[in-house]
Design an enzyme around this catalytic site. Structure first.
Site, PDB file in Angstrom:
ATOM      1  N   ASP A   1       0.929  -1.086  -0.062  1.00  0.00           N
ATOM      2  CA  ASP A   1       0.051  -0.073   0.110  1.00  0.00           C
ATOM      3  C   ASP A   1       0.810   1.277   0.134  1.00  0.00           C
ATOM      4  O   ASP A   1       1.597   1.558   1.051  1.00  0.00           O
ATOM      5  CB  ASP A   1      -0.765   0.092   1.368  1.00  0.00           C
ATOM      6  CG  ASP A   1      -2.015   1.001   0.994  1.00  0.00           C
ATOM      7  OD1 ASP A   1      -2.087   1.881  -0.014  1.00  0.00           O
ATOM      8  OD2 ASP A   1      -3.142   0.950   1.951  1.00  0.00           O
ATOM      9  N   ASP A   2       0.776   2.038  -1.048  1.00  0.00           N
ATOM     10  CA  ASP A   2       1.613   3.308  -1.212  1.00  0.00           C
ATOM     11  C   ASP A   2       3.045   3.189  -1.293  1.00  0.00           C
ATOM     12  O   ASP A   2       3.787   3.708  -1.106  1.00  0.00           O
ATOM     13  CB  ASP A   2       1.254   4.266  -0.125  1.00  0.00           C
ATOM     14  CG  ASP A   2      -0.106   4.696  -0.195  1.00  0.00           C
ATOM     15  OD1 ASP A   2      -1.119   4.243  -1.142  1.00  0.00           O
ATOM     16  OD2 ASP A   2      -0.515   5.485   0.803  1.00  0.00           O
TER      17      ASP A   2
ATOM     18  N   CYS B   1      -6.306   3.977  -3.662  1.00  0.00           N
ATOM     19  CA  CYS B   1      -6.303   2.634  -3.141  1.00  0.00           C
ATOM     20  C   CYS B   1      -7.587   1.855  -3.774  1.00  0.00           C
ATOM     21  O   CYS B   1      -7.249   0.696  -4.193  1.00  0.00           O
ATOM     22  CB  CYS B   1      -6.477   2.826  -1.582  1.00  0.00           C
ATOM     23  SG  CYS B   1      -4.988   3.287  -0.707  1.00  0.00           S
TER      24      CYS B   1
ATOM     25  N   ARG C   1      -7.514  -1.452  -6.141  1.00  0.00           N
ATOM     26  CA  ARG C   1      -7.783  -2.746  -5.842  1.00  0.00           C
ATOM     27  C   ARG C   1      -8.987  -3.402  -6.846  1.00  0.00           C
ATOM     28  O   ARG C   1      -8.841  -4.388  -7.368  1.00  0.00           O
ATOM     29  CB  ARG C   1      -8.106  -2.689  -4.360  1.00  0.00           C
ATOM     30  CG  ARG C   1      -7.019  -2.767  -3.486  1.00  0.00           C
ATOM     31  CD  ARG C   1      -7.199  -2.193  -2.090  1.00  0.00           C
ATOM     32  NE  ARG C   1      -6.183  -1.183  -1.875  1.00  0.00           N
ATOM     33  CZ  ARG C   1      -5.148  -1.771  -1.169  1.00  0.00           C
ATOM     34  NH1 ARG C   1      -5.029  -3.023  -0.737  1.00  0.00           N
ATOM     35  NH2 ARG C   1      -3.832  -1.070  -0.857  1.00  0.00           N
TER      36      ARG C   1
ATOM     37  N   LYS D   1      -5.356  -5.685   3.769  1.00  0.00           N
ATOM     38  CA  LYS D   1      -6.608  -4.763   3.600  1.00  0.00           C
ATOM     39  C   LYS D   1      -7.382  -4.886   2.553  1.00  0.00           C
ATOM     40  O   LYS D   1      -7.006  -5.185   1.245  1.00  0.00           O
ATOM     41  CB  LYS D   1      -5.573  -3.314   3.223  1.00  0.00           C
ATOM     42  CG  LYS D   1      -6.332  -2.144   2.978  1.00  0.00           C
ATOM     43  CD  LYS D   1      -5.408  -0.962   2.628  1.00  0.00           C
ATOM     44  CE  LYS D   1      -6.314   0.115   1.767  1.00  0.00           C
ATOM     45  NZ  LYS D   1      -5.471   1.436   1.627  1.00  0.00           N
TER      46      LYS D   1
ATOM     47  N   HIS E   1     -10.688  -3.105   1.458  1.00  0.00           N
ATOM     48  CA  HIS E   1     -10.844  -1.613   0.793  1.00  0.00           C
ATOM     49  C   HIS E   1     -11.788  -1.688  -0.408  1.00  0.00           C
ATOM     50  O   HIS E   1     -11.509  -0.918  -1.220  1.00  0.00           O
ATOM     51  CB  HIS E   1      -9.448  -0.872   0.703  1.00  0.00           C
ATOM     52  CG  HIS E   1      -9.951   0.527   0.844  1.00  0.00           C
ATOM     53  ND1 HIS E   1      -8.886   1.848   0.971  1.00  0.00           N
ATOM     54  CD2 HIS E   1     -10.923   1.160   1.316  1.00  0.00           C
ATOM     55  CE1 HIS E   1      -9.296   2.786   1.138  1.00  0.00           C
ATOM     56  NE2 HIS E   1     -10.740   2.624   1.508  1.00  0.00           N
TER      57      HIS E   1
ATOM     58  N   SER F   1      -8.579   1.202   5.022  1.00  0.00           N
ATOM     59  CA  SER F   1      -7.365   1.801   5.302  1.00  0.00           C
ATOM     60  C   SER F   1      -7.170   2.033   6.733  1.00  0.00           C
ATOM     61  O   SER F   1      -7.861   2.252   7.705  1.00  0.00           O
ATOM     62  CB  SER F   1      -7.149   3.160   4.479  1.00  0.00           C
ATOM     63  OG  SER F   1      -6.767   3.063   3.108  1.00  0.00           O
TER      64      SER F   1
ATOM     65  N   HIS G   1       1.502   2.193   3.833  1.00  0.00           N
ATOM     66  CA  HIS G   1       0.544   3.484   4.054  1.00  0.00           C
ATOM     67  C   HIS G   1       0.615   3.818   5.609  1.00  0.00           C
ATOM     68  O   HIS G   1       0.936   3.216   6.404  1.00  0.00           O
ATOM     69  CB  HIS G   1      -0.660   2.695   3.952  1.00  0.00           C
ATOM     70  CG  HIS G   1      -1.851   3.586   3.786  1.00  0.00           C
ATOM     71  ND1 HIS G   1      -2.268   4.689   4.764  1.00  0.00           N
ATOM     72  CD2 HIS G   1      -2.745   3.948   2.747  1.00  0.00           C
ATOM     73  CE1 HIS G   1      -3.304   5.434   4.373  1.00  0.00           C
ATOM     74  NE2 HIS G   1      -3.583   4.956   2.717  1.00  0.00           N
TER      75      HIS G   1
ATOM     76  N   ASP H   1      -0.254  -0.693  -4.704  1.00  0.00           N
ATOM     77  CA  ASP H   1      -1.214  -0.104  -5.225  1.00  0.00           C
ATOM     78  C   ASP H   1      -1.396   1.167  -5.851  1.00  0.00           C
ATOM     79  O   ASP H   1      -2.306   1.568  -6.724  1.00  0.00           O
ATOM     80  CB  ASP H   1      -2.367  -0.032  -4.283  1.00  0.00           C
ATOM     81  CG  ASP H   1      -2.194   1.034  -3.235  1.00  0.00           C
ATOM     82  OD1 ASP H   1      -1.292   1.384  -2.906  1.00  0.00           O
ATOM     83  OD2 ASP H   1      -3.541   1.368  -2.383  1.00  0.00           O
ATOM     84  N   ASN H   2      -0.495   1.863  -5.317  1.00  0.00           N
ATOM     85  CA  ASN H   2      -0.191   3.287  -6.123  1.00  0.00           C
ATOM     86  C   ASN H   2       1.041   3.568  -5.619  1.00  0.00           C
ATOM     87  O   ASN H   2       1.710   3.370  -4.852  1.00  0.00           O
ATOM     88  CB  ASN H   2      -1.414   4.123  -5.845  1.00  0.00           C
ATOM     89  CG  ASN H   2      -1.728   4.103  -4.174  1.00  0.00           C
ATOM     90  OD1 ASN H   2      -2.716   3.771  -3.696  1.00  0.00           O
ATOM     91  ND2 ASN H   2      -0.951   4.779  -3.539  1.00  0.00           N
TER      92      ASN H   2
ATOM     93  N   LYS I   1       1.075   9.226  -5.193  1.00  0.00           N
ATOM     94  CA  LYS I   1      -0.185   9.035  -4.934  1.00  0.00           C
ATOM     95  C   LYS I   1      -1.038   9.959  -5.142  1.00  0.00           C
ATOM     96  O   LYS I   1      -0.879  11.053  -4.863  1.00  0.00           O
ATOM     97  CB  LYS I   1      -0.119   8.663  -3.236  1.00  0.00           C
ATOM     98  CG  LYS I   1      -1.674   8.296  -2.930  1.00  0.00           C
ATOM     99  CD  LYS I   1      -1.465   7.685  -1.486  1.00  0.00           C
ATOM    100  CE  LYS I   1      -2.914   7.473  -0.611  1.00  0.00           C
ATOM    101  NZ  LYS I   1      -2.791   6.678   0.305  1.00  0.00           N
TER     102      LYS I   1
HETATM  103 MG    MG Z   1      -2.551   2.820  -1.592  1.00  0.00          MG
END
Ligand code: MG
Length: 446
Positions: free
Chosen positions: A41-42, A81, A85, A134, A136, A160, A219, A271-272, A292
Site C-alpha cells: 500500500d503506497d 487505493c 484494488r 487490507k 478496501h 485503510s 501506508h 496499489d499506487n 499517490k
Molecule cells: Mg494506496
C-alpha cells in the site's frame, strides 16, 4: 488492543476450519501453478534497493528480481487505493466501476455482486483462495466482503489503516465475516498477515492455492513490528518496507522447503505511488514526478517483480509497459479459465512476456484516479489532458495539453506538445473516445 498471540490463535483456528488437510506440499506438473499476489500500500517506484533506493535494504526482493523478472514500467490502474484494488481483482479500468476515489468506513458502496473477481474465477478452477490484509472494496454490507467475492478465507482490516479513531469509528479486524477484535495493534499486522498466509498455504496439498496478500504498510500511520523498529537506515518508513521484504523471504523460503517454488508464480507490486508530502513517513517515486493521487508517473508507475523459477528465466529486466489489470487476465488464463464474455476486460495476458517472448503492443493505457480519465499513453507518448498533483504544484503553469516521450523522459520534464501536434491530436481523440465509451457503459450503481 489485540495482541499478537491472541490474534494468531484465533486466526489459525478459523483457517483450520476452512482448510483441512495435510501440512505437506506436493509438486505436480499437471496442476496449474500456485499463485501469490503481494500488494503493498503506497510503496513508491523508488522504494526498493533493486529500484535504486540508497538506504532501504530489501535483500529478499532483490533476490526475487535477480531470479525472476523486474518490470521498469509496471503500472497500477489508479493512483488511489480502492480504484486500484478494483482493477487488480476485476481486470477492468476503475472508470467502469463507479469507484471514483477511495471508500470510507461508512461508504454505502462496495464491490457489486455482478463483478467477476479473480478469486471467483480461480475458485471455479479449483483453487483454494485466501486474502490476508487490507480489503478496501466495501465493508458496510456483507456482500462487499472477501468471502462473498470468491475468497475461502480472509483475515484483515476492511479499509485503510489511517481510518481509525479518533477521527473515524473503531476499526474491526475481520476473520471471514466475523470480527476478531477492534483497533488492533498495527505493529502486529504485517507479521499477522504473513503468518496466516503461510498457514493457509500449508494447510492443504490437494488443490493449488491463490494467496492475495495486500499489506497495510507502508501506508501511514507507519507501524513496524517490534523486531523491525530501528532496523533500517531509512527510518520508520524503511523499517516497515524491510519488514515486508522479510515477509517475502519467509514466503519464498516456505515454498523452497516444500519443493513448490517451481510450481508457484509470485507477483509483487503496489496499489499506487508514495505519499511524498508526508516527509520522512512517505516513500520515494525515484526519478518519477509526483506521487499517490496523481496521474503523473510517480502516482501510478510502481515496483513490479515476478518470480516463477523454471518458467521465468532469471535476471530479466522487462521494459514493456504492463499493469495490474493484466494480473487478472494472466492468472485466470494460467488457471485454464476463460474470461467473462458479458463485459469488457482491459487486462492482457502476460504469459508470453513471462516466458521470454514479446507482447503485442498495448494499444493504449489510460490514467485516471476514478471516474475521470486524465491522461493516455500510446507507445512512448503520454498526453495529459488534465493534471492532478499530490503536492499541489502546477508544474507547467497551467499549460495543457502536455505531451511527454516516456522512453526518453520518464520524469516528464520536457513537454513536446508544440513539436508533435499530430500525436497530441491522435491521443486527444483516443481519450475522448474512451471517455464517451465508458460514459455509455455507465456503472452498475446507475
Ligand atoms: Mg494506496
Amino acid at each position: 488492543m489485540l495482541r499478537l498471540r491472541n490474534l494468531l490463535v484465533t486466526a489459525a483456528a478459523v483457517l483450520a476450519v476452512l482448510c483441512c488437510g495435510s501440512l505437506t506440499y506436493t509438486s505436480d506438473d499437471h496442476r496449474p501453478p500456485n499463485l501469490i499476489v503481494i500488494f503493498c500500500d503506497d510503496l513508491g517506484y523508488g522504494d526498493l534497493r533493486s529500484y535504486g533506493h540508497p538506504t532501504i535494504a530489501t535483500p529478499h526482493l532483490d533476490q526475487m528480481a535477480r531470479e525472476g523478472m523486474l518490470f521498469t514500467q509496471f503500472y497500477s490502474a489508479s493512483p488511489a487505493c480502492t480504484a486500484s484494488r478494483y482493477a487488480l481483482l476485476t481486470g477492468r479500468y476503475p472508470v467502469r466501476s463507479g469507484f471514483d476515489w477511495v471508500l470510507y468506513p461508512k461508504s454505502e458502496r462496495g464491490l457489486h455482486p455482478k463483478e467477476h473477481t479473480l478469486a471467483e474465477g480461480l475458485k471455479t478452477a479449483g483453487y483454494r483462495t485466501g486474502c490476508f490484509g487490507k480489503w478496501h472494496l466495501g465493508s458496510t454490507k456483507p456482500e462487499y466482503l472477501p468471502l462473498q467475492n470468491g475468497f475461502d478465507a480472509y483475515v484483515g482490516l476492511p479499509y485503510s489503516n489511517d481510518m481509525i479513531p479518533p477521527k473515524w469509528p473503531d476499526i474491526a479486524l475481520l476473520s471471514g465475516n466475523d470480527t476478531l477484535g477492534m483497533n488492533p495493534d498495527q505493529s502486529l499486522l504485517t507479521g499477522l498477515y504473513t503468518q496466516v498466509a503461510l498457514d493457509f498455504m500449508q494447510q492443504d496439498d490437494a488443490a493449488p492455492f491463490f494467496v492475495y496478500l495486500p499489506f497495510a504498510m507502508p501506508h501511514v500511520p507507519l507501524y513496524p513490528g517490534e523486531a523491525f523498529e530501528g532496523h533500517s537506515r531509512a527510518g520508520t518508513y524503511g523499517d516497515v518496507v524491510e519488514e515486508i521484504d522479510d515477509a517475502v523471504g519467509q514466503i519464498r523460503s516456505a515454498l523452497d522447503q516444500a519443493g513448490l517454488a517451481e510450481n508457484t508464480l509470485i507477483l509483487f507490486t503496489s496499489d499506487n505511488g508514495p505519499w511524498i508530502i508526508k516527509g520522512a513517513d512517505g516513500g520515494s517515486a525515484g526519478h518519477l514526478r509526483d506521487g499517490k493521487g496523481s496521474t503523473w508517473e510517480g502516482g501510478m508507475r510502481v515496483p513490479g517483480i515476478a518470480c516463477w523459477p523454471g518458467t521465468i528465466a532469471p535476471g530479466q529486466v522487462q521494459r514493456a509497459p504492463v499493469n495490474t489489470m493484466d494480473c487478472y487476465t494472466t492468472l485466470l488464463q494460467l488457471a485454464g479459465q476463460d474470461l467473462p464474455e458479458d463485459r469488457l476486460v482491459d487486462g492482457q495476458n502476460l504469459l508470453p512476456l513471462l516466458r521470454g517472448d514479446t507482447l503485442a503492443d498495448r494499444p493504449f493505457f489510460y490514467y485516471g484516479p476514478g471516474n475521470q480519465l486524465q491522461s493516455v499513453r500510446k507507445g512512448p507518448w503520454k498526453l495529459h489532458q488534465i493534471t492532478s498533483s499530490q503536492t499541489g504544484i502546477d508544474y507547467f503553469d497551467g499549460q495543457l495539453p502536455l505531451l511527454f516521450n516516456l522512453d526518453e523522459d520518464p520524469g516528464e520534464r520536457f513537454d513536446r506538445a508544440v513539436e508533435y501536434p499530430e500525436v497530441v491530436a491522435e491521443l486527444q481523440l483516443l481519450l475522448k473516445a474512451q471517455a464517451a465509451a465508458t460514459e455509455k457503459e455507465g456503472t452498475y450503481w446507475d
